[in-house]
Design an enzyme around this catalytic site. Structure first.
Site, mmCIF file in Angstrom:
data_model
loop_
_atom_site.group_PDB
_atom_site.id
_atom_site.type_symbol
_atom_site.label_atom_id
_atom_site.label_comp_id
_atom_site.label_asym_id
_atom_site.label_seq_id
_atom_site.Cartn_x
_atom_site.Cartn_y
_atom_site.Cartn_z
ATOM 1 N N ASP A 173 60.827 39.104 8.410
ATOM 2 C CA ASP A 173 60.201 39.764 9.569
ATOM 3 C C ASP A 173 58.803 40.223 9.134
ATOM 4 O O ASP A 173 58.669 40.980 8.160
ATOM 5 C CB ASP A 173 61.073 40.972 9.974
ATOM 6 C CG ASP A 173 60.537 41.700 11.206
ATOM 7 O OD1 ASP A 173 59.382 41.456 11.603
ATOM 8 O OD2 ASP A 173 61.294 42.537 11.752
ATOM 9 N N TYR A 198 51.246 41.742 15.308
ATOM 10 C CA TYR A 198 49.997 41.572 16.073
ATOM 11 C C TYR A 198 48.852 42.340 15.378
ATOM 12 O O TYR A 198 47.727 41.868 15.310
ATOM 13 C CB TYR A 198 50.136 42.097 17.505
ATOM 14 C CG TYR A 198 51.066 41.319 18.413
ATOM 15 C CD1 TYR A 198 51.805 40.233 17.950
ATOM 16 C CD2 TYR A 198 51.209 41.678 19.763
ATOM 17 C CE1 TYR A 198 52.669 39.537 18.797
ATOM 18 C CE2 TYR A 198 52.060 40.980 20.616
ATOM 19 C CZ TYR A 198 52.793 39.928 20.121
ATOM 20 O OH TYR A 198 53.643 39.253 20.969
ATOM 21 N N ARG A 233 51.429 54.495 12.711
ATOM 22 C CA ARG A 233 52.821 54.945 12.835
ATOM 23 C C ARG A 233 53.021 56.315 12.180
ATOM 24 O O ARG A 233 53.912 57.074 12.559
ATOM 25 C CB ARG A 233 53.781 53.909 12.228
ATOM 26 C CG ARG A 233 53.838 52.641 13.094
ATOM 27 C CD ARG A 233 54.848 51.638 12.611
ATOM 28 N NE ARG A 233 54.532 50.319 13.161
ATOM 29 C CZ ARG A 233 55.303 49.257 13.091
ATOM 30 N NH1 ARG A 233 56.467 49.337 12.481
ATOM 31 N NH2 ARG A 233 54.943 48.102 13.613
ATOM 32 N N ASP A 265 57.679 36.642 15.212
ATOM 33 C CA ASP A 265 57.448 37.062 13.828
ATOM 34 C C ASP A 265 58.694 37.130 12.969
ATOM 35 O O ASP A 265 58.675 37.710 11.896
ATOM 36 C CB ASP A 265 56.675 38.387 13.797
ATOM 37 C CG ASP A 265 57.574 39.592 13.931
ATOM 38 O OD1 ASP A 265 58.613 39.468 14.596
ATOM 39 O OD2 ASP A 265 57.248 40.639 13.365
ATOM 40 N N GLU A 266 59.784 36.532 13.438
ATOM 41 C CA GLU A 266 61.000 36.549 12.625
ATOM 42 C C GLU A 266 61.526 35.131 12.417
ATOM 43 O O GLU A 266 61.411 34.289 13.309
ATOM 44 C CB GLU A 266 62.095 37.377 13.315
ATOM 45 C CG GLU A 266 61.750 38.853 13.413
ATOM 46 C CD GLU A 266 62.823 39.639 14.152
ATOM 47 O OE1 GLU A 266 64.006 39.450 13.858
ATOM 48 O OE2 GLU A 266 62.455 40.426 15.035
HETATM 49 P P1 DGT Z 1 57.508 45.753 12.272
HETATM 50 O O1 DGT Z 1 58.290 44.485 12.232
HETATM 51 O O2 DGT Z 1 58.367 46.928 12.614
HETATM 52 O O3 DGT Z 1 56.694 46.021 11.061
HETATM 53 O O4 DGT Z 1 56.471 45.682 13.483
HETATM 54 P P2 DGT Z 1 56.126 44.472 14.414
HETATM 55 O O5 DGT Z 1 54.871 44.842 15.141
HETATM 56 O O6 DGT Z 1 56.091 43.202 13.681
HETATM 57 O O7 DGT Z 1 57.297 44.513 15.469
HETATM 58 P P3 DGT Z 1 58.376 43.412 15.821
HETATM 59 O O8 DGT Z 1 58.735 42.659 14.611
HETATM 60 O O9 DGT Z 1 59.462 44.148 16.538
HETATM 61 O O10 DGT Z 1 57.661 42.498 16.885
HETATM 62 C C1 DGT Z 1 56.696 41.515 16.559
HETATM 63 C C2 DGT Z 1 55.543 41.554 17.537
HETATM 64 O O11 DGT Z 1 56.018 41.360 18.849
HETATM 65 C C3 DGT Z 1 54.816 42.874 17.561
HETATM 66 O O12 DGT Z 1 53.730 42.892 16.639
HETATM 67 C C4 DGT Z 1 54.361 43.021 18.962
HETATM 68 C C5 DGT Z 1 55.338 42.218 19.759
HETATM 69 N N1 DGT Z 1 56.335 43.051 20.436
HETATM 70 C C6 DGT Z 1 57.372 43.680 19.878
HETATM 71 N N2 DGT Z 1 58.083 44.326 20.810
HETATM 72 C C7 DGT Z 1 57.484 44.085 21.982
HETATM 73 C C8 DGT Z 1 57.757 44.468 23.339
HETATM 74 O O13 DGT Z 1 58.714 45.177 23.637
HETATM 75 N N3 DGT Z 1 56.889 44.014 24.301
HETATM 76 C C9 DGT Z 1 55.836 43.213 23.992
HETATM 77 N N4 DGT Z 1 55.021 42.795 24.979
HETATM 78 N N5 DGT Z 1 55.552 42.832 22.739
HETATM 79 C C10 DGT Z 1 56.366 43.261 21.753
HETATM 80 MG MG MG Z 2 57.804 42.448 12.659
#
Ligand code: DGT
Ligand code: MG
Length: 558
Positions: free
Chosen positions: A18, A23, A55, A110-111
């Protein structure tokens, strides 16, 4: 453990990767000044994700913009509504992981799940078995049990952790992205354990800690695979926690779900998941759309489409396949009813438009031809002789041919031999010599594109005729040249022995013969030998070499 008749096997090694604040990382790669500031990615009025600096101020995923700004007034916002760069990066990550295993399953952007069972076995075979106990890795290990199990899963998971480390290092060095990994014997546990230590870390779980991991979750909705709708149904019969689901009577669950789903859900609550990692294919469509202020004139539509098409062609280039169907999307706004309506139309498109493989080298006439197709579709969707109002335009490619593969053809040998020198040169060589487009080119355009100094020799044209008649182009799945290993060039001893017997037939130009790949030489020699045997058996008849439709036919000096 045995639940609902399913045995919990530990034979597999699964890695879940992951990417960290995905983004936000992609935006930071584009603009390095964002690296040390609290960064939020905005879509409409929501901060969909943020970097880890933000965060620390309490910014959470999908927080309202207003709330996020209150928590962190210095939050730097970047619009993340255009997903293209994220998508492109996402496929690059998957491509890197595919170097480790064919079995890679994408989940969102991203996974990825990677089944590394085979690779682990290979590594263990090549290691001294006692070394298994000494494997060290930077992995966090979840749970209080020691992880001793007689099936050997402990050492397999350790090797899996080393592979995960290497994967993450590669993603970082090649693409500049940090990530987390979870290592377990099934997908469910790998995904859950992955989130236990973030960012830029990895975690592993041994099978006998599965229950502990599952019980660490707050409620059934936290189980990957149980969405809001299922959780609501479960809640209706009083099942909210993991323990509730573990203790539920199957008969109760069967009132809501079919028997397989009921068992599947209950197994999840015990950390049992026999689902396979499913190999993800390429996306079924590649598209772009832009919402716009009212567009009311055809000329404006064409300009917008041209701009979209140019961006889209870059995505198609990165994807590598040849599109064969194009789709236009328009959103029409009705000023009377104040309502918008999306409509689409699609049309077949000549795949040869894209064979150059590179947008910069694409024939500008082909871009105009594609635009013409788009405008024709537009005129079918919108009555252009009446006033119209367009608020969104989109183009996508929805069906594809794979790029030509050269496996099992004369070209595969040319390609492998030359690959050691330069992959790029081989691509050029093959596409220049034998792309369907170049075959249809007029002699004058051929001359323009080739080196004016080097006149093609008759020998070469014989080779070219041969290649054409041997159906040089095959459309099937395309193996990346990088996957071909040097070992592939090595010959087995049996082949080497056969090769020693190959000679240039007397009637063939030796210099042409020597240029040919070995398997073709072999074919020519055996054709010749066969014709000699045939002639000998008809000793009374005049001696004339029978070449028929064979390769030899193209090469005998007449
Ligand atoms: P992490 O994995 O906790 O370090 O953080 P992220 O940002 O990689 O979060 P993740 O793995 O849940 O989701 C990957 C990307 O998908 C994130 O950068 C933005 C997008 N994303 C996640 N959740 C949502 C959502 O509920 N709505 C939208 N529009 N985009 C989302
Ligand atoms: Mg992620």
């Amino acid at each position: 453990m045995n639940t609902n008749g399913y045995k919990d096997e530990h034979a597999r090694t699964i890695i879940h990767i992951d990417l960290d604040c995905f983004y936000a990382q992609v935006e930071t790669l584009k603009r390095s000044e964002l690296k040390n500031v609290p960064l939020g990615i905005q879509q409409k009025n929501i901060v969909v994700t943020s970097n880890y600096i933000a965060r620390e101020f309490g910014i959470r995923k999908c927080m309202l913009l207003t709330e996020a700004m209150q928590l962190c007034p210095n939050l730097v916002l970047v619009n993340g509504e255009d997903l293209n760069d994220y998508r492109t990066m996402s496929y690059k990550v998957t491509a890197l992981l595919q170097k480790y295993s064919e079995v890679v399953e994408r989940l969102g952007l991203d996974e990825n799940f990677v089944d590394v069972t085979k690779l682990v076995e290979e590594k263990l075979r090549s290691m001294n078995s006692s070394l298994g106990d000494q494997i060290q890795s930077v992995t966090n290990v979840f749970g209080s049990n020691e992880g001793y199990c007689q099936c050997g899963c402990e050492v397999r998971l350790k090797v899996g952790s080393l592979i995960a480390e290497e994967m993450r290092r590669l993603i970082y060095t090649q693409l500049g992205l940090t990530s987390c990994a979870g290592i377990a014997h099934n997908k469910l546990l790998a995904k859950i354990v992955c989130s236990k230590h973030k960012p830029n870390q990895q975690s592993m779980i041994y099978p006998d800690n599965a229950l502990e991991l599952m019980l660490s979750l707050n409620n059934v909705e936290s189980i990957p695979g149980i969405g809001k709708a299922t959780a609501d149904l479960l809640q209706n019969i009083g099942i909210r926690t993991i323990e509730d689901l573990q203790n539920a009577e199957l008969i109760e669950l069967k009132k809501l779900f079919d028997i397989d789903k009921a068992k599947f859900l209950q197994n999840l609550s015990y950390g049992i998941d026999n689902s396979q990692v499913k190999k993800s294919g390429k996306p079924s469509s590649i598209g772009l759309e832009d919402s716009c202020r009212l567009i009311c004139a055809e000329k404006e539509v064409k300009e917008k489409l041209r701009e979209l098409l140019k961006r889209l062609l870059l995505l198609v280039e990165a994807d590598g396949r040849l599109p064969r169907t194009i789709k236009l999307t328009v959103r029409k706004f009705d000023k009377l009813t104040k309502m918008s309506r999306r409509e689409t139309k699609q049309s077949n498109i000549n795949s040869h438009f894209f064979t150059s493989g590179c947008v910069a080298e694409m024939n500008p006439n082909n871009i105009e031809k594609i635009l013409m197709i788009l405008m024709n579709m537009f005129r079918k969707l919108v009555k252009v002789h009446k006033p119209f109002h367009i608020t969104l335009l989109g183009i996508s490619f929805v069906k594809f041919n794979e790029r030509p593969s050269y496996r099992n053809s004369i070209a595969s040998f040319l390609r492998k031999d030359l690959e050691v020198q330069s992959i790029i040169n081989i691509e050029n060589l093959i596409s220049n010599e034998s792309s369907p487009e170049s075959r249809n080119q007029s002699p004058s355009s051929c001359r323009e594109s080739s080196d004016p100094e080097s006149e093609p020799t008759p020998k070469r044209s014989k080779l070219a005729i041969f290649k054409r008649n041997r159906n040089f182009f095959e459309y099937d799945t395309c193996e990346s040249p990088s996957k071909l290993r040097v070992q592939d060039l090595q010959l087995t001893s049996e082949k080497r022995e056969n090769i020693q017997n190959i000679k240039c037939p007397p009637s063939v130009d030796e210099s042409v013969f020597q240029e040919l790949p070995l398997n073709v030489q072999q074919e020519i020699w055996s054709d010749y030998a066969k014709s000699e045997i045939d002639s000998a058996s008809c000793a009374n008849k005049p001696k004339k070499m029978k070449t028929g439709n064979s390769i030899l036919n193209y090469l005998v000096q007449k």
